[in-house]
Design an enzyme around this catalytic site. Structure first.
Site: not given
Length: 348
Positions: A13, A182, A98
């Site tokens: 990522a 987000d 998260k």
């Protein structure tokens, strides 16, 4: 397990270099030893660039590696629960990005599994709210709880940033995308920190995408905390409020304003003002040491929790409360919860 914490990366990522790779180089007892991605070629390129010694063909292969003690999960939101559970089943500690899961029900399942894995094998699960491990977050909390502001009346938090590329996975409903997820997860977490309790959502307004009205690009929600404290959280990935990262706590005797609570290592400022009724003059401004970064402090805390039995302040159980507020915001805004079937509407 070895004397050092050997971490494997599930997914190459974009956040991984700043959140894990770079801080690991300066964190004693932590080594990033393996990476896996759905595209092995991408994983190999990532490993070459960042000096990760082992590349696995897939996530399952990495979880089966006995030379990996823990995994970092920076996958899309909708995959967090699945791979955290699989990691626990494989006997790995987990640092999960998260928002922790797609919704509260998922978070509860993962938290139950995390509690059982800790009781059985001492496995640690931490939600990667890195800002919470920086001294700025603790200083914010101290100012509110010290009584300096008097009786707390209201808390506000917002995180807004521009993401006009609507093909980004953060706008994908199937992957639990949306601004509330987000960006709003930060605002909700900070509001919970300053409000000292878990709020109810009293109202929410959302601006959605034209191509998919289930996806919010901006959100504002009103909250009600225990003891009569009110709150507001705001988040956006595309709105007139292009960039804003702020928190505020208002009491009977003063007001706390914080700029850039999310990335304090770049820049931040704490301002204490007198009550607005007396003019709202600045009483003082503060800053705390910017470095080590919030990511480095988070990694230090994760290693200490795994290797030394240190505390986990962003636990799986804490994530359940945050996800409950996010669910409440979506319900109040009339949107389906993330993780629901495509034809399933939100239930009040």
């Amino acid at each position: 397990m070895s004397s050092d914490l050997r971490i494997g990366l599930l997914g190459a990522a974009a956040i991984a270099p700043s959140a894990l790779i770079k801080p690991a180089r300066h964190t004693p007892r932590v080594n990033v030893t393996a990476v896996a991605a759905r595209d092995r070629t991408r994983a190999e390129a990532f490993a070459r660039k960042h000096g990760v010694p082992v590349v696995h063909a897939g996530y399952d292969a990495l979880l089966a590696d006995p030379q990996v003690d823990a995994v970092y999960v920076p996958l899309p939101n909708g995959l967090h629960a699945e791979w955290t559970l699989k990691a626990l089943e494989a006997g790995k500690h987990v640092l999960c990005e998260k928002p922790f899961t797609a919704n509260r029900a998922e978070a509860e399942r993962v938290a139950d599994a995390a509690d059982a894995a800790f009781a059985r094998d001492g496995l640690v699960v931490m939600e990667a709210f890195h800002y919470r491990y920086h001294p700025l977050a603790e200083r914010m909390r101290e100012i509110v709880t010290s009584g300096e502001l008097g009786k707390l009346r209201r808390v506000e938090a917002e995180l807004c940033f521009p993401l006009p590329r609507f093909s980004d996975i953060r706008y994908d409903y199937a992957l639990a995308g949306g601004a509330t997820m987000d960006a709003g997860c930060y605002a909700v977490h900070v509001a919970r920190l300053l409000g000292a309790g878990d709020p109810a959502v009293t109202s929410a307004r959302m601006t959605t995408l034209r191509r998919d009205p289930r996806i919010d690009r901006a959100m504002t929600a009103e909250l009600a905390f225990p003891k009569g404290v009110t709150g507001r959280v705001r988040a956006s990935m595309w709105s007139r409020r292009l960039l804003s990262i702020r928190a505020r706590a208002i009491g009977t005797d003063g007001e706390l304003n914080v700029t850039n609570f999310a990335m304090p290592q770049l820049y931040h400022q704490v301002t204490i003002r007198a009550p607005r009724g007396s003019g709202g003059q600045v009483v003082r401004r503060e800053r705390v040491p910017r470095n080590p970064s919030s990511y480095a402090r988070q990694l230090e805390a994760f290693a200490a929790a795994v290797l030394d039995g240190g505390p986990v302040i962003t636990s799986a159980r804490d994530a359940v409360a945050t996800m409950g507020v996010l669910d409440g915001i979506y319900r109040a805004g009339g949107l389906p919860l993330r993780g629901e079937k495509k034809d399933q509407a939100a239930t009040p």
